[in-house]
Design a protein around this motif. Structure first.
Motif, mmCIF file in Angstrom:
data_model
loop_
_atom_site.group_PDB
_atom_site.id
_atom_site.type_symbol
_atom_site.label_atom_id
_atom_site.label_comp_id
_atom_site.label_asym_id
_atom_site.label_seq_id
_atom_site.Cartn_x
_atom_site.Cartn_y
_atom_site.Cartn_z
ATOM 1 N N ARG A 129 11.053 -59.840 99.623
ATOM 2 C CA ARG A 129 11.634 -59.409 98.349
ATOM 3 C C ARG A 129 11.847 -57.902 98.355
ATOM 4 N N TYR A 130 10.871 -57.219 98.918
ATOM 5 C CA TYR A 130 11.004 -55.760 99.032
ATOM 6 C C TYR A 130 12.181 -55.399 99.929
ATOM 7 N N LYS A 131 12.340 -56.119 101.048
ATOM 8 C CA LYS A 131 13.452 -55.817 101.949
ATOM 9 C C LYS A 131 14.799 -56.089 101.277
ATOM 10 N N VAL A 132 14.874 -57.187 100.517
ATOM 11 C CA VAL A 132 16.119 -57.492 99.812
ATOM 12 C C VAL A 132 16.465 -56.356 98.863
ATOM 13 N N HIS A 133 15.466 -55.885 98.121
ATOM 14 C CA HIS A 133 15.726 -54.799 97.178
ATOM 15 C C HIS A 133 16.215 -53.554 97.915
ATOM 16 N N MET A 134 15.571 -53.231 99.046
ATOM 17 C CA MET A 134 15.960 -52.026 99.775
ATOM 18 C C MET A 134 17.395 -52.144 100.275
ATOM 19 N N ASP A 135 17.719 -53.293 100.878
ATOM 20 C CA ASP A 135 19.081 -53.465 101.407
ATOM 21 C C ASP A 135 20.119 -53.469 100.295
ATOM 22 N N GLU A 136 19.755 -54.059 99.169
ATOM 23 C CA GLU A 136 20.715 -54.097 98.065
ATOM 24 C C GLU A 136 21.034 -52.701 97.560
ATOM 25 N N MET A 137 20.024 -51.825 97.604
ATOM 26 C CA MET A 137 20.301 -50.446 97.179
ATOM 27 C C MET A 137 21.342 -49.823 98.094
ATOM 28 N N ARG A 138 21.209 -50.064 99.400
ATOM 29 C CA ARG A 138 22.191 -49.497 100.341
ATOM 30 C C ARG A 138 23.579 -50.070 100.072
ATOM 31 N N GLU A 139 23.635 -51.396 99.864
ATOM 32 C CA GLU A 139 24.932 -52.024 99.619
ATOM 33 C C GLU A 139 25.546 -51.496 98.324
ATOM 34 N N SER A 140 24.706 -51.317 97.312
ATOM 35 C CA SER A 140 25.214 -50.812 96.039
ATOM 36 C C SER A 140 25.830 -49.438 96.205
ATOM 37 N N VAL A 141 25.199 -48.608 97.041
ATOM 38 C CA VAL A 141 25.770 -47.281 97.286
ATOM 39 C C VAL A 141 27.152 -47.422 97.910
ATOM 40 N N ARG A 142 27.275 -48.378 98.831
ATOM 41 C CA ARG A 142 28.596 -48.621 99.444
ATOM 42 C C ARG A 142 29.627 -48.973 98.383
ATOM 43 N N ILE A 143 29.228 -49.893 97.473
ATOM 44 C CA ILE A 143 30.182 -50.321 96.438
ATOM 45 C C ILE A 143 30.540 -49.148 95.536
ATOM 46 N N VAL A 144 29.538 -48.370 95.155
ATOM 47 C CA VAL A 144 29.813 -47.229 94.269
ATOM 48 C C VAL A 144 30.818 -46.294 94.930
ATOM 49 N N ALA A 145 30.620 -46.040 96.220
ATOM 50 C CA ALA A 145 31.531 -45.122 96.913
ATOM 51 C C ALA A 145 32.962 -45.651 96.866
ATOM 52 N N GLN A 146 33.136 -46.970 97.061
ATOM 53 C CA GLN A 146 34.492 -47.531 97.013
ATOM 54 C C GLN A 146 35.073 -47.430 95.607
ATOM 55 N N CYS A 147 34.207 -47.675 94.598
ATOM 56 C CA CYS A 147 34.684 -47.571 93.215
ATOM 57 C C CYS A 147 35.135 -46.144 92.906
ATOM 58 N N LEU A 148 34.377 -45.167 93.439
ATOM 59 C CA LEU A 148 34.715 -43.772 93.149
ATOM 60 C C LEU A 148 36.088 -43.418 93.712
ATOM 61 N N ASP A 149 36.414 -43.965 94.905
ATOM 62 C CA ASP A 149 37.750 -43.721 95.471
ATOM 63 C C ASP A 149 38.831 -44.240 94.529
ATOM 64 N N ARG A 150 38.614 -45.472 94.034
ATOM 65 C CA ARG A 150 39.613 -46.054 93.120
ATOM 66 C C ARG A 150 39.676 -45.273 91.808
ATOM 67 N N LEU A 151 38.537 -44.776 91.389
ATOM 68 C CA LEU A 151 38.545 -43.999 90.145
ATOM 69 C C LEU A 151 39.362 -42.727 90.321
ATOM 70 N N ASP A 152 39.256 -42.112 91.501
ATOM 71 C CA ASP A 152 40.059 -40.915 91.755
ATOM 72 C C ASP A 152 41.539 -41.260 91.773
ATOM 73 N N GLU A 153 41.868 -42.440 92.363
ATOM 74 C CA GLU A 153 43.270 -42.856 92.396
ATOM 75 C C GLU A 153 43.814 -43.098 90.995
ATOM 76 N N THR A 154 42.984 -43.687 90.131
ATOM 77 C CA THR A 154 43.458 -44.063 88.796
ATOM 78 C C THR A 154 43.243 -42.961 87.773
ATOM 79 N N ASP A 155 42.994 -41.753 88.249
ATOM 80 C CA ASP A 155 42.747 -40.648 87.325
ATOM 81 C C ASP A 155 43.947 -40.457 86.407
#
Lengths: 422, 334
Positions: free
Chosen positions: A285-311
């Motif tokens: 469970r701890y490992k799942v939480h840790m990996d999910e944090m990394r994946e979430s950072v990936r998603i946030v980074a992609q969202c930020l790119d789109r946010l810059d595009e849709t400025d």
């Protein structure tokens, strides 16, 4: 949904019978007077709020357990029925106060589905970025408190330091650190500030390093491994039978994530992996939480790119029956003034119908069931709380553990009592 | 032959040493909170006085002002006796620790310790075992299940680790050929400190000592996440203060004992300056050890009860025994 082939965690099922949430003590032991009944909570340092565990101890071993909930019942769902649709949005983030944005988003998504209203792209990406930031926030709180419960006190402060950066981002966007009410029916309450993406990028750069650091602190520590591996076992079958979801389910080897399997927002347009671990113990469970944090950072980074595009694009739907008109129109347009008055006083009208919307909150499947009678207020609101579902597994996972493990196992369920009791 | 010590010198010295130990305890709590704070990205106490230097005094005043309540079902005499016993035994032990070479001031001889006993080491362990009663009495008499579980754990943990602790110093005793702490210190003059030949003994001593003083990662007796506060759950006010004090003083004593046995006592590394530098060396080493204890607390998670017991009996005890046996063989053979 696929289940990883794993080494057998245990034979058959461990769900207690006849009541799946109550582990009864062998009556013979009671007769011998061998059992010490201890009441953990509702006021106890490590019950995540006001969870009460009535534990029957045989020495230091847990022989019986009964989880008692309801100490944080606040009647949110009933209260929401007495408020107009747009006012009741403020209640949602207070239900699961750690995953505040997820609940707010869930409720607004449900209303939008009833309304059939479209949401501008910019708002979708902003909502997604914040949902993932919120997931990291929730996992950090979980990690900090869980490590604290096992005696690794320093990690708590490291986690809360990172958490503060996330709250700073929320404050930047919505003005409030928690319970932001930033999600509005039809979009966002207001546009993201210009500096938001830059600040969020800084966080995206520092966060993976922090996660690596936390893993280094814990994974190289023999005591941590001893304390978490093989503790709080739950098999895939039992997890499914007990309606588990989220990290609880993925730690048992069941590959199921609503973001990927029933996409909402724009999760089908971003790249991310779903971490799955097969052993069903606290460590996984701890490992799942840790990996999910990394994946979430990936998603946030992609969202930020789109946010810059849709400025500069609109951040809220152009529907005057639901969305407040821009302030400047009130001085020039009679219709806008009327709409403004109607929405603020009576609230907008949602067509008759009922709907169930589910999203992947940090704790698992958070669902919202709404019934509208066609008026300005919800007729019925019901939340499917992942914490409530997770607590059903208490009696299954603590069998035969010591008290110290009981704390670790109960903590690994990641229950938020506000969510469980509502 | 050591000169005769006048009774009033001992009396004054005892008074000074007790107060010094108390002051060390008070500022150890502050140092612990400060160091932990710095290691955990926060400041630690910094409100009372300059940089929080008055914090221990503020804590003391707070504890003194609090009501000393007790559960109605608590066993009265044992409930009150517990903390006093713990604090008393903790303070007594320090009297045999040598902190200097002894001085001649104005024709009056001042020894480097309060009491120079031939069996000082045995006294330390004997009094330490008595101190366990303080913890057990307090937990058992307070009529609380948490306190009962806590004192059961304390009892089992202290008894098992005391064996390993006693065996770990056996090597030093064999090498020095004496149980007197002053003579053990003297034996480390002009030669390697026992930390080098008795390295295994030192490690076992530190680990067992951590368990003996119930410090992290062996702080099970008062694991607040499981047992609220362990054996002193029901204590408040200065009675709680006494328990807390005895724990910290036990830690100081243990570190002082470690300095005496393994780190050359009040001797400097390789050279001795003026005789007044002795206590400074002693305090320096003591502070270093205390820092390590605080450091461990911020870093390590807590062991589980069964793991703790297994570690004590199956790892520490055999290692300490083998160390003692090998030392004995080598001492006889060489």
């Amino acid at each position: 949904m696929s289940i990883l082939p794993s080494t057998r965690i245990y034979e058959g099922t461990r769900i207690p019978h006849p009541v799946p949430t109550i582990l009864e003590v062998d009556p013979e032991k009671h007769r011998l007077d061998d059992i010490l009944r201890v009441n953990f909570g509702p006021n106890h340092p490590s019950t995540h709020g006001v969870l009460r565990l009535v534990v029957d101890l045989d020495g230091e071993t847990v022989a019986g357990i009964r989880a008692v909930i309801g100490y944080l019942h606040t009647g949110f769902e009933k209260n929401m029925e007495h408020k107009s649709w747009w006012k009741s949005v403020t209640y949602a983030p207070r239900i699961d106060y750690v995953a505040f944005h997820a609940n707010e988003l869930l409720y607004v998504l449900a209303i939008e589905k009833l309304l059939g209203i479209g949401v501008p792209r910019r708002a979708v990406w902003a909502r997604m970025a914040m949902a993932e930031l919120n997931r990291i926030h929730s996992h950090l709180v979980w990690l900090g408190t869980s490590a604290l419960e096992l005696g690794a006190i320093s990690l708590f402060w490291y986690c809360f330091d990172d958490r503060d950066q996330i709250l700073d981002l929320f404050e930047m966007a919505g003005g409030a650190r928690m319970h932001t009410r930033y999600v509005q029916v039809g979009g966002l309450a207001e546009d993201l500030p210009p500096a938001f993406t830059a600040e969020a990028r800084k966080f995206c750069e520092s966060m993976p390093k922090s996660v690596d650091e936390y893993e280094a602190i814990l994974d190289r520590n023999a005591i941590w491994l001893e304390r978490t591996k093989g503790v709080g076992l739950l098999s895939a079958d039992d997890a499914l039978a007990l309606a588990q979801s989220g990290p609880m389910l993925r730690s048992t080897g069941v590959d199921w994530d609503l973001r990927r399997d029933m996409p909402y927002l724009a999760y089908d347009e971003v790249e991310f992996d779903v971490p799955v671990y097969p052993n069903g113990d606290v460590y996984d469970r701890y490992k799942v939480h840790m990996d999910e944090m990394r994946e979430s950072v990936r998603i946030v980074a992609q969202c930020l790119d789109r946010l810059d595009e849709t400025d500069g694009e609109p951040w809220i739907a152009d529907d005057r029956k639901v969305v407040l008109p821009p302030r400047h129109e009130l001085h020039t347009s009679m219709e806008s003034l009327i709409h403004h008055f109607k929405i603020v006083t009576e609230g907008f009208i949602v067509p008759e119908g009922e709907v169930y919307v589910a999203i992947e909150s940090p704790r698992g499947e958070a669902g919202c069931y709404l019934v509208s009678d066609g008026g300005p207020r919800p007729w019925r609101v019901k939340f499917r709380a992942p914490s409530f579902a997770a607590l059903q597994a208490t009696a299954t996972i603590v069998q035969g553990l010591l008290i110290a493990d009981l704390i670790a196992a109960a903590g690994s369920l990641d229950p938020v009592m506000g969510d469980a009791d509502r | 032959m050591t000169p005769q010590v006048e009774w009033y010198v001992s009396l004054i010295q005892a008074f000074i040493v007790i107060n010094l130990v108390m002051a060390t305890f008070a500022y150890l709590t502050l140092a612990e909170r400060k160091i932990m704070g710095r290691m955990q990205l926060r400041y630690g106490p910094n409100r009372a006085g300059f940089r929080g230097l008055l914090q221990p005094i503020a804590d003391l005043l707070k504890l003194l002002n609090k009501e000393s309540f007790q559960p109605t079902e608590a066993i009265n005499w044992a409930f009150i006796l517990g903390p006093f016993l713990a604090a008393f035994t903790a303070l007594v032990t320090f009297s045999v620790i040598p902190f200097g070479p002894g001085w001649e001031v104005g024709g009056v001889y001042i020894p480097g310790q309060v009491a120079d006993l031939d069996i000082a080491l045995i006294l330390v362990f004997a009094v330490g075992s008595l101190g366990v009663y303080g913890f057990i009495l307090g937990g058992w008499s307070s009529d609380s299940k948490y306190a009962l579980l806590g004192s059961m754990r304390t009892c089992a943990q202290l008894v098992s680790y005391e064996v390993a602790l006693a065996l770990s110093v056996l090597g030093v005793v064999i090498m020095a050929g004496t149980l007197s702490l002053t003579e053990i210190v003297a034996a480390q003059d002009d030669t390697w400190w026992y930390a080098a030949p008795q390295f295994v003994g030192l490690i076992v001593f530190l680990v067992a000592g951590t368990a003996e003083t119930a410090r992290a990662p062996f702080d099970l007796p008062e694991a607040e996440q499981e047992l609220v506060a362990g054996y002193h759950t029901e204590y408040g006010g200065m009675r709680f203060g006494l328990y807390s004090m005895s724990e910290y003083i036990n830690l100081i004593t243990l570190s002082a004992l470690c300095v005496t046995l393994f780190l050359g006592g009040w001797h400097g590394p390789g050279f001795d300056g003026a005789s007044w530098t002795g206590p400074l060396w002693f305090i320096g080493k003591l502070v270093f050890l205390l820092f390590i204890f605080i450091w461990m607390r911020t870093t390590l998670p807590r062991l589980r009860y069964d793991q703790l017991m297994r570690f004590g009996w199956k790892v520490l005890l055999p290692v300490a025994t083998i160390n003692a046996v090998i030392t004995a063989i080598l001492v006889v053979a060489l």
